[in-house]
Scaffold this motif. Sequence first.
Motif, PDB file in Angstrom:
ATOM      1  N   TYR A 114      10.176 -49.635 -86.702  1.00  0.00           N
ATOM      2  CA  TYR A 114      10.449 -48.457 -85.919  1.00  0.00           C
ATOM      3  C   TYR A 114       9.785 -48.383 -84.573  1.00  0.00           C
ATOM      4  N   ALA A 115      10.610 -47.526 -83.664  1.00  0.00           N
ATOM      5  CA  ALA A 115      10.143 -47.640 -82.257  1.00  0.00           C
ATOM      6  C   ALA A 115      10.364 -45.946 -81.799  1.00  0.00           C
ATOM      7  N   VAL A 116       9.495 -45.606 -80.902  1.00  0.00           N
ATOM      8  CA  VAL A 116       9.461 -44.104 -80.376  1.00  0.00           C
ATOM      9  C   VAL A 116       9.844 -44.322 -78.912  1.00  0.00           C
ATOM     10  N   GLY A 175       6.151 -45.623 -68.657  1.00  0.00           N
ATOM     11  CA  GLY A 175       6.278 -46.974 -69.133  1.00  0.00           C
ATOM     12  C   GLY A 175       6.119 -47.171 -70.694  1.00  0.00           C
ATOM     13  N   GLY A 176       6.216 -48.242 -71.201  1.00  0.00           N
ATOM     14  CA  GLY A 176       6.280 -48.376 -72.447  1.00  0.00           C
ATOM     15  C   GLY A 176       5.556 -49.531 -72.943  1.00  0.00           C
ATOM     16  N   VAL A 177       5.086 -49.691 -74.158  1.00  0.00           N
ATOM     17  CA  VAL A 177       4.359 -50.741 -74.796  1.00  0.00           C
ATOM     18  C   VAL A 177       5.244 -51.193 -76.063  1.00  0.00           C
ATOM     19  N   TYR A 178       4.893 -52.758 -76.341  1.00  0.00           N
ATOM     20  CA  TYR A 178       5.414 -53.200 -77.522  1.00  0.00           C
ATOM     21  C   TYR A 178       4.443 -54.150 -78.237  1.00  0.00           C
ATOM     22  N   CYS A 179       4.600 -54.104 -79.444  1.00  0.00           N
ATOM     23  CA  CYS A 179       3.848 -55.136 -80.326  1.00  0.00           C
ATOM     24  C   CYS A 179       4.495 -55.419 -81.654  1.00  0.00           C
ATOM     25  N   ALA A 180       4.987 -56.801 -81.472  1.00  0.00           N
ATOM     26  CA  ALA A 180       6.073 -57.293 -82.606  1.00  0.00           C
ATOM     27  C   ALA A 180       4.982 -57.190 -84.119  1.00  0.00           C
ATOM     28  N   LEU A 186      13.455 -50.868 -74.778  1.00  0.00           N
ATOM     29  CA  LEU A 186      12.819 -50.230 -76.022  1.00  0.00           C
ATOM     30  C   LEU A 186      13.904 -49.892 -76.992  1.00  0.00           C
ATOM     31  N   LEU A 187      14.999 -49.227 -76.267  1.00  0.00           N
ATOM     32  CA  LEU A 187      16.122 -48.608 -76.956  1.00  0.00           C
ATOM     33  C   LEU A 187      16.868 -49.736 -77.592  1.00  0.00           C
ATOM     34  N   GLU A 188      16.809 -50.876 -77.041  1.00  0.00           N
ATOM     35  CA  GLU A 188      17.701 -52.041 -77.641  1.00  0.00           C
ATOM     36  C   GLU A 188      17.046 -52.720 -78.520  1.00  0.00           C
ATOM     37  N   LEU A 189      15.766 -52.454 -79.038  1.00  0.00           N
ATOM     38  CA  LEU A 189      14.863 -53.215 -79.821  1.00  0.00           C
ATOM     39  C   LEU A 189      15.650 -53.352 -81.317  1.00  0.00           C
ATOM     40  N   ASP A 190      15.491 -54.568 -82.004  1.00  0.00           N
ATOM     41  CA  ASP A 190      16.160 -54.757 -83.296  1.00  0.00           C
ATOM     42  C   ASP A 190      14.849 -54.002 -84.536  1.00  0.00           C
ATOM     43  N   VAL A 191      15.379 -52.752 -84.565  1.00  0.00           N
ATOM     44  CA  VAL A 191      14.407 -51.623 -85.689  1.00  0.00           C
ATOM     45  C   VAL A 191      15.304 -51.302 -86.515  1.00  0.00           C
ATOM     46  N   ASP A 192      14.658 -51.029 -87.587  1.00  0.00           N
ATOM     47  CA  ASP A 192      15.293 -50.091 -88.690  1.00  0.00           C
ATOM     48  C   ASP A 192      15.641 -48.630 -88.206  1.00  0.00           C
ATOM     49  N   VAL A 193      14.447 -47.950 -87.592  1.00  0.00           N
ATOM     50  CA  VAL A 193      14.769 -46.470 -86.969  1.00  0.00           C
ATOM     51  C   VAL A 193      14.178 -46.468 -85.628  1.00  0.00           C
ATOM     52  N   LEU A 194      15.102 -45.922 -84.805  1.00  0.00           N
ATOM     53  CA  LEU A 194      14.858 -45.540 -83.403  1.00  0.00           C
ATOM     54  C   LEU A 194      14.667 -44.071 -83.242  1.00  0.00           C
ATOM     55  N   TYR A 195      13.668 -43.659 -82.928  1.00  0.00           N
ATOM     56  CA  TYR A 195      13.471 -42.230 -82.565  1.00  0.00           C
ATOM     57  C   TYR A 195      13.488 -41.716 -81.003  1.00  0.00           C
ATOM     58  N   PRO A 196      14.496 -41.376 -80.642  1.00  0.00           N
ATOM     59  CA  PRO A 196      14.610 -41.050 -79.100  1.00  0.00           C
ATOM     60  C   PRO A 196      14.214 -39.603 -79.153  1.00  0.00           C
ATOM     61  N   SER A 197      12.899 -39.612 -78.242  1.00  0.00           N
ATOM     62  CA  SER A 197      12.197 -37.989 -78.573  1.00  0.00           C
ATOM     63  C   SER A 197      11.789 -37.633 -77.098  1.00  0.00           C
ATOM     64  N   ALA A 198      12.506 -37.985 -75.785  1.00  0.00           N
ATOM     65  CA  ALA A 198      12.213 -37.713 -74.567  1.00  0.00           C
ATOM     66  C   ALA A 198      13.269 -36.693 -74.165  1.00  0.00           C
ATOM     67  N   ILE A 253      22.577 -51.259 -78.777  1.00  0.00           N
ATOM     68  CA  ILE A 253      21.697 -50.714 -79.844  1.00  0.00           C
ATOM     69  C   ILE A 253      21.632 -51.335 -81.050  1.00  0.00           C
ATOM     70  N   LYS A 254      20.698 -51.640 -81.789  1.00  0.00           N
ATOM     71  CA  LYS A 254      20.701 -52.687 -82.863  1.00  0.00           C
ATOM     72  C   LYS A 254      19.896 -51.877 -84.277  1.00  0.00           C
TER      73      LYS A 254
END
Length: 416
Positions: free
Chosen positions: A213-215, A246-251, A283-295, A308-309
Amino acid sequence: MSELNPFRIAQQQFDESAEHLGLDDGLRAFLRHPQREYHVTLPVRMDDGKFRCFHGYRVQYNSARGPTKGGLRWHADETIDTVRALAAWMTWKTAVVDIPLGGGKGGITCNPKELSQGEQERLARAYIRAVARILGVTKDVPAPDVYTNPQIMAWMMDEYETINGESHPGVITGKPLTLGGSKGRMDATARGGVYCTREAGRHLDIDWDAASYAVQGFGNAGQFGATLHRELLGKSRFIAASDSRGGVYCAGGMDPEALVRHKKDTGSVGGFPGSEPISNADLLELDVDVLYPSALENVITADNANKIKARIVCELANGPTTPEADKILHDKGVTVLPDFLANAGGVTVSYFEQVQNTYNYYWDLDVVHDRLDRKMTEAFEAVWARCEREKVHMRLAAYLVAVERVAQAVRDRGWL
Ligand code: NAD
């Protein structure tokens, strides 16, 4: 761009549901506008001794099901149309979780990051002096939203009580625990969203231990979304987060609690050890099970919806997806948990707070969690069932449930 005016979007969403429900013209005309709105100009003495005028709003969108309820947002881009849209969504939100309240919202156009504590306190008190006569437990009850917090709610409650000369803790929710706040209010919005994600995952057969998931937007809602997803749903990988800087990513996944501490210490998610930078768009286009738009609003639009994946988009923010994007996501098979369902946990526990204030008797945390879980699960199941039955997308299904309830209350009162 008119597509991105939040109030036009709120009206467009309502129109679609009214058409589907076959509402008569009178009801449609009534429910697509706020019942009442107030614009106030607030002179505030700044620390340098000079006065500055701020513009504030309070919109009471609909009170058919009970006193209006909704947060106060302090933001530089706040406009009457944002407040109208948020007030409309509050009306559908209180209805979809079936609590006996209407919908309202307020705001002040300001950048709180540029205001000292003293200036914030004087602004909070000035706002309450301007709108006190239209607030009250039987009229309209504010709460925190973007860039407002329990301290601001405490000053506001104190100003209201000073004006009225008596105790009125229920006039505002999201207060500190010392002043009648409810246990479980701080993380309630995100907790409600994670309960909805859990229920959607049950229907979609998601294995949470293997999920990611990503936030987007690592503030109150986003931080608790990140930590509660891990706490309530198992060992999912938390692979990305962003804030206004900005954002951070860690596979391989990040520890959400450690990222919360890092943001607290440094003011941003950026530079989190072991992560690499990622833009908000990526970040919004990452291949995740759950995306939480929270802004904030309008981050998933016709321009990026096709990319969107995520399997589930759980909208902790209000209005992150435009109507055009909604249709694209639905056609792609993405399950969107719409804002006024997914983030209704906040207003639900605010309602619990009001109930406790009225009784002057306070619940344990596990009671709050159990009652919130029950409310959110019931609301989710009602929307999911409608979605399946009528073969419509989740947001429209949520609108059908909510608008039907508000429309019935309007008719029962004999207003139309
Ligand atoms: P907040 O101020 O605590 O957090 C907002 C976060 O968004 C901050 O971290 C900010 O840096 C980030 N942000 C701002 N612009 C951004 C951008 N362009 N890209 C990425 N991140 C960005 O606010 P909050 O209370 O968490 O509210 C967030 C959303 O959740 C809003 O839409 C709000 O209406 C909604 N919401 C909040 C509550 C609640 O109880 N807090 C309840 C219901 C809905």
